[in-house]
Design an enzyme around this catalytic site. Structure first.
Site, PDB file in Angstrom:
ATOM      1  N   HIS A 253     -28.593  11.064   0.386  1.00 33.73           N
ATOM      2  CA  HIS A 253     -27.168  11.352   0.123  1.00 33.73           C
ATOM      3  C   HIS A 253     -26.286  10.704   1.189  1.00 33.73           C
ATOM      4  O   HIS A 253     -25.252  10.120   0.886  1.00 33.73           O
ATOM      5  CB  HIS A 253     -26.901  12.869   0.156  1.00 33.73           C
ATOM      6  CG  HIS A 253     -27.547  13.652  -0.949  1.00 33.73           C
ATOM      7  ND1 HIS A 253     -28.274  14.790  -0.722  1.00 33.73           N
ATOM      8  CD2 HIS A 253     -27.540  13.494  -2.292  1.00 33.73           C
ATOM      9  CE1 HIS A 253     -28.697  15.292  -1.875  1.00 33.73           C
ATOM     10  NE2 HIS A 253     -28.263  14.515  -2.839  1.00 33.73           N
TER      11      HIS A 253
ATOM     12  N   SER B 271     -33.564  16.598  -3.159  1.00 31.35           N
ATOM     13  CA  SER B 271     -33.390  17.920  -2.540  1.00 31.35           C
ATOM     14  C   SER B 271     -34.503  18.859  -3.002  1.00 31.35           C
ATOM     15  O   SER B 271     -34.999  19.670  -2.227  1.00 31.35           O
ATOM     16  CB  SER B 271     -32.031  18.509  -2.935  1.00 31.35           C
ATOM     17  OG  SER B 271     -31.000  17.696  -2.468  1.00 31.35           O
TER      18      SER B 271
ATOM     19  N   ARG C  81     -31.952   6.411  -8.137  1.00 35.22           N
ATOM     20  CA  ARG C  81     -33.130   6.117  -7.319  1.00 35.22           C
ATOM     21  C   ARG C  81     -34.193   5.374  -8.116  1.00 35.22           C
ATOM     22  O   ARG C  81     -34.841   4.469  -7.638  1.00 35.22           O
ATOM     23  CB  ARG C  81     -33.741   7.414  -6.766  1.00 35.22           C
ATOM     24  CG  ARG C  81     -32.889   8.104  -5.737  1.00 35.22           C
ATOM     25  CD  ARG C  81     -33.305   9.534  -5.565  1.00 35.22           C
ATOM     26  NE  ARG C  81     -33.204  10.233  -6.842  1.00 35.22           N
ATOM     27  CZ  ARG C  81     -33.319  11.532  -6.983  1.00 35.22           C
ATOM     28  NH1 ARG C  81     -33.588  12.284  -5.940  1.00 35.22           N
ATOM     29  NH2 ARG C  81     -33.190  12.099  -8.170  1.00 35.22           N
TER      30      ARG C  81
ATOM     31  N   LYS D  40     -29.233  29.596 -10.278  1.00 36.14           N
ATOM     32  CA  LYS D  40     -29.850  30.667  -9.485  1.00 36.14           C
ATOM     33  C   LYS D  40     -30.942  30.155  -8.545  1.00 36.14           C
ATOM     34  O   LYS D  40     -31.435  30.884  -7.715  1.00 36.14           O
ATOM     35  CB  LYS D  40     -30.361  31.780 -10.390  1.00 36.14           C
ATOM     36  CG  LYS D  40     -31.229  31.347 -11.533  1.00 36.14           C
ATOM     37  CD  LYS D  40     -31.592  32.556 -12.382  1.00 36.14           C
ATOM     38  CE  LYS D  40     -32.512  32.247 -13.540  1.00 36.14           C
ATOM     39  NZ  LYS D  40     -32.059  31.324 -14.538  1.00 36.14           N
TER      40      LYS D  40
END
Ligand code: PNS
Length: 161
Positions: A18, A129, A91, A42
């Site tokens: 990022h 991530s 990517r 969530k």
């Protein structure tokens, strides 16, 4: 007229991929607004405030960037802040379908806004991530893949064995 772009994402958490994209965006645009989507589901590990804080820390030395939190439609934020473009990273081919759909939906919603795709440095092409969280949650070392402040927070959440 100054050029402005919005770089949106969940950033749960920010990775060096990022960060690489933020720096590349600043070579093209006069200023860049990093927009952190609130409540990305969530499964989010970090709260809204923490995700913003980690980005602010890691970009402390960069000028011409601002970090904001947002909810609602991305294109509405882009219009509100007077930006012309949305930055997204590509990517691998596997990113393409999702990104293609989002870019075309955003164009349908506001055709004057362009999506600009940038490729991160190849050293970061396998980082996400999601993988960072998975590795860290099992006590794996993520040094060099995330900024030091993010690594610290990950080790606070998942102490190394
Ligand atoms: O980092 P991510 O999770 O891939 O980012 C996805 C994000 C935040 C760019 C996307 O979910 C988004 O734009 N959300 C805001 C709501 C919206 O505008 N949805 C329509 C997108 S076509």
């Amino acid at each position: 007229m100054p050029t402005r772009a919005v770089y949106p994402g969940s950033f749960d958490p920010l990775t060096n991929g990022h960060l690489d994209l933020i720096e590349r965006s600043l070579r093209i645009f006069d200023d860049v607004i990093v927009a952190v989507v609130t409540n990305p589901g969530k499964t989010a590990l970090f709260g809204d405030g923490e995700r913003v804080e980690m980005i602010r820390e890691a970009t402390r030395d960069l000028r011409r960037i601002e970090v904001v939190i947002f909810d609602g439609l991305l294109v509405d934020l882009v219009a509100r802040v007077g930006a012309q473009a949305i930055i997204r990273g590509l990517r691998a081919v596997s990113d393409f379908e999702y990104e293609f759909q989002m870019a075309l939906m955003n164009r349908k919603l506001r055709e004057e806004i362009e999506t600009v795709f940038l490729m991160p440095h190849e050293a970061y092409s396998y980082i996400s991530s999601r993988l960072i969280k998975e590795v860290a949650s099992h006590g794996g070392v993520v040094t060099g893949l995330v900024p030091p402040g993010v690594e610290k927070r990950l080790t606070d959440k998942f102490p190394r064995r």
